[in-house]
Design a protein around this motif. Sequence first.
Motif, PDB file in Angstrom:
ATOM      1  N   GLU A  98       1.103  -0.625  -0.102  1.00  0.00           N
ATOM      2  CA  GLU A  98      -0.233   0.457  -0.201  1.00  0.00           C
ATOM      3  C   GLU A  98       1.257   1.095   0.409  1.00  0.00           C
ATOM      4  O   GLU A  98       0.354   1.347  -0.820  1.00  0.00           O
ATOM      5  CB  GLU A  98      -1.323  -0.403   1.133  1.00  0.00           C
ATOM      6  CG  GLU A  98      -1.987   1.154   1.685  1.00  0.00           C
ATOM      7  CD  GLU A  98      -2.841   1.129   2.547  1.00  0.00           C
ATOM      8  OE1 GLU A  98      -3.727   1.725   2.818  1.00  0.00           O
ATOM      9  OE2 GLU A  98      -1.947   0.800   3.229  1.00  0.00           O
ATOM     10  N   SER A  99       1.607   1.263   0.765  1.00  0.00           N
ATOM     11  CA  SER A  99       2.931   2.207   1.263  1.00  0.00           C
ATOM     12  C   SER A  99       4.168   2.549  -0.269  1.00  0.00           C
ATOM     13  O   SER A  99       4.407   3.370  -0.215  1.00  0.00           O
ATOM     14  CB  SER A  99       3.521   1.964   2.174  1.00  0.00           C
ATOM     15  OG  SER A  99       3.930   1.171   2.036  1.00  0.00           O
ATOM     16  N   LEU A 100       3.788   1.057  -1.154  1.00  0.00           N
ATOM     17  CA  LEU A 100       5.107   1.464  -2.072  1.00  0.00           C
ATOM     18  C   LEU A 100       4.764   2.769  -3.117  1.00  0.00           C
ATOM     19  O   LEU A 100       5.905   3.014  -3.570  1.00  0.00           O
ATOM     20  CB  LEU A 100       5.438   0.053  -3.050  1.00  0.00           C
ATOM     21  CG  LEU A 100       6.067  -0.017  -3.980  1.00  0.00           C
ATOM     22  CD1 LEU A 100       7.711   0.261  -3.695  1.00  0.00           C
ATOM     23  CD2 LEU A 100       5.888  -1.188  -4.345  1.00  0.00           C
ATOM     24  N   ASP A 101       3.669   2.871  -3.155  1.00  0.00           N
ATOM     25  CA  ASP A 101       3.178   3.605  -4.572  1.00  0.00           C
ATOM     26  C   ASP A 101       3.793   4.768  -3.885  1.00  0.00           C
ATOM     27  O   ASP A 101       3.748   5.883  -4.861  1.00  0.00           O
ATOM     28  CB  ASP A 101       1.673   3.745  -4.565  1.00  0.00           C
ATOM     29  CG  ASP A 101       0.434   5.047  -5.783  1.00  0.00           C
ATOM     30  OD1 ASP A 101       1.190   4.133  -7.264  1.00  0.00           O
ATOM     31  OD2 ASP A 101       0.734   5.606  -5.583  1.00  0.00           O
ATOM     32  N   CYS A 102       3.934   5.620  -2.336  1.00  0.00           N
ATOM     33  CA  CYS A 102       3.780   6.883  -2.337  1.00  0.00           C
ATOM     34  C   CYS A 102       4.985   6.962  -1.853  1.00  0.00           C
ATOM     35  O   CYS A 102       5.525   8.022  -2.511  1.00  0.00           O
ATOM     36  CB  CYS A 102       3.538   6.701  -0.569  1.00  0.00           C
ATOM     37  SG  CYS A 102       1.688   6.894  -0.412  1.00  0.00           S
ATOM     38  N   VAL A 103       5.961   5.699  -2.034  1.00  0.00           N
ATOM     39  CA  VAL A 103       7.615   5.716  -2.241  1.00  0.00           C
ATOM     40  C   VAL A 103       8.333   6.351  -3.312  1.00  0.00           C
ATOM     41  O   VAL A 103       8.769   7.268  -4.057  1.00  0.00           O
ATOM     42  CB  VAL A 103       8.273   4.534  -1.630  1.00  0.00           C
ATOM     43  CG1 VAL A 103       9.589   4.552  -2.286  1.00  0.00           C
ATOM     44  CG2 VAL A 103       7.862   4.068  -0.175  1.00  0.00           C
ATOM     45  N   ILE A 104       7.579   5.025  -4.848  1.00  0.00           N
ATOM     46  CA  ILE A 104       7.601   5.343  -5.977  1.00  0.00           C
ATOM     47  C   ILE A 104       8.040   6.778  -7.179  1.00  0.00           C
ATOM     48  O   ILE A 104       8.111   7.459  -7.317  1.00  0.00           O
ATOM     49  CB  ILE A 104       6.679   4.273  -7.078  1.00  0.00           C
ATOM     50  CG1 ILE A 104       7.143   2.549  -6.420  1.00  0.00           C
ATOM     51  CG2 ILE A 104       7.132   5.000  -8.337  1.00  0.00           C
ATOM     52  CD1 ILE A 104       6.231   2.132  -7.381  1.00  0.00           C
TER      53      ILE A 104
END
Length: 455
Positions: A98-104
């Motif tokens: 779920e948080s990976l999109d924010c990282v990208i």
Amino acid sequence: MRSNHVETSHSSQPYVHWFRHSAPYINAHRNKTMVLMFAGEAILDANFKNIIHDIALLHSLGIRLVLVYGARPQINTHLQQKGINSPFHGSHRITTRESLDCVIHAVGAIRLQIEALLSMGLANSPMHGARIDTVSGNFVTAKPYGIRDGIDFQLTGEIRNLDIEAMQQHLNHHNILLLGPIGYSTTGEIFNVLAEEVATKAAIALQADKLIFLGNQQGLMDEHGKLIRELSPQQLDQQIDKYRDSNPDIALYLHNAKHACLQGIHRVHLLSYHYDGALLEELFTRDGIGTMISDAHYEDIRMAQIDDVGGLMNLLRPLEQQGILVYRSRERLENEIEQFAVIERDGTILACAALYPIPTGSGETLQSAEIACVAVHPSYRKSNRGSQILHFLEQKAAQQGIAQLFVLTTRTAHWFIEHGFHTASVDDLPAARQAMYNFQRNSMVFKKLISSSPL
């Protein structure tokens, strides 16, 4: 309008004095590789545009640059906007799908921002006329950080490999490499990795001349609040403990600085991203402006002494047992000790090599010698110590009037080719060395011509 008055006796302009005295450093740094890491906080700082201008200046002076950026505060902002919780355990974020999109999104936005800043060419600005090509890509291969202390870090990763060949090609074309805290798996997954680890692994793999961390303080301070200008890697453990709770970012830099130094990076610098001109003062003045971690005073290349025989035996025996090197008894090592050079630190022999002059026979006009017994401690084989000791003996040979060097090897042909040796044959060896050639061992022969400079 310029004044018509000309001062011929002296100049009172401070920059003239500084520029003249910086010339040796400009020459020393040209064509050298430096890895510069700055955290996401540095990008948000008002001084960041000045840092970009200084990076452009370093590039114009012929320095090969690898920029590594962090993104922690930017990622946190994206997570807060979406109401996603992504906690930390130690220095690592637990990266959920779920948080990976924010990282990208955060990492990608920073990359575009840095590329835009490095593309500025406005008149009346420090970037006017600059032509800078930045390159970023999938240079970092990562793997899952896994489960640590019972915690599954999910899409948090650690570095598995770096595409050094591609990175070197871009640096050779005078491009700036731009790396973020992202790694890719061989199966196409994206992992969130530590920017500090990216910078350190890149510096080691590229055998960089310097690794520079731009942090939130000028450097390390002593108990009286005074700047510590230089430390050895062996002195860092106490500093890591000191900063672990009060400034974990600095502690992380120090941990990576120690690892880098032990793997052959001779200069690691800690500077402040708040300080305008920190990069220039550190690189082009004698005293610098931050803290330098260096092993220069704790490691020495020298000719071997009789007391080194025990250390040489510890270094050589495993390679002799594997058949990589010819066996040498203690008695032989003692008799030939004056032919050996060693790299020694804190009583440990890290590398060695020997230079054996070859008698000149009738009809032979060139003085020759053999480089033999090149060995590096297993913990330091990814460093450049083998290259250092080979260069040391080449200089020693040149001083002795030797014009050509020979190497006989069964395993390390490519390494010697990379260091300027060329394929030869047994017939190319001087007669005295041909007579001693072991046809059962069937070693390959390599040769290198050197410029001799008599003592």
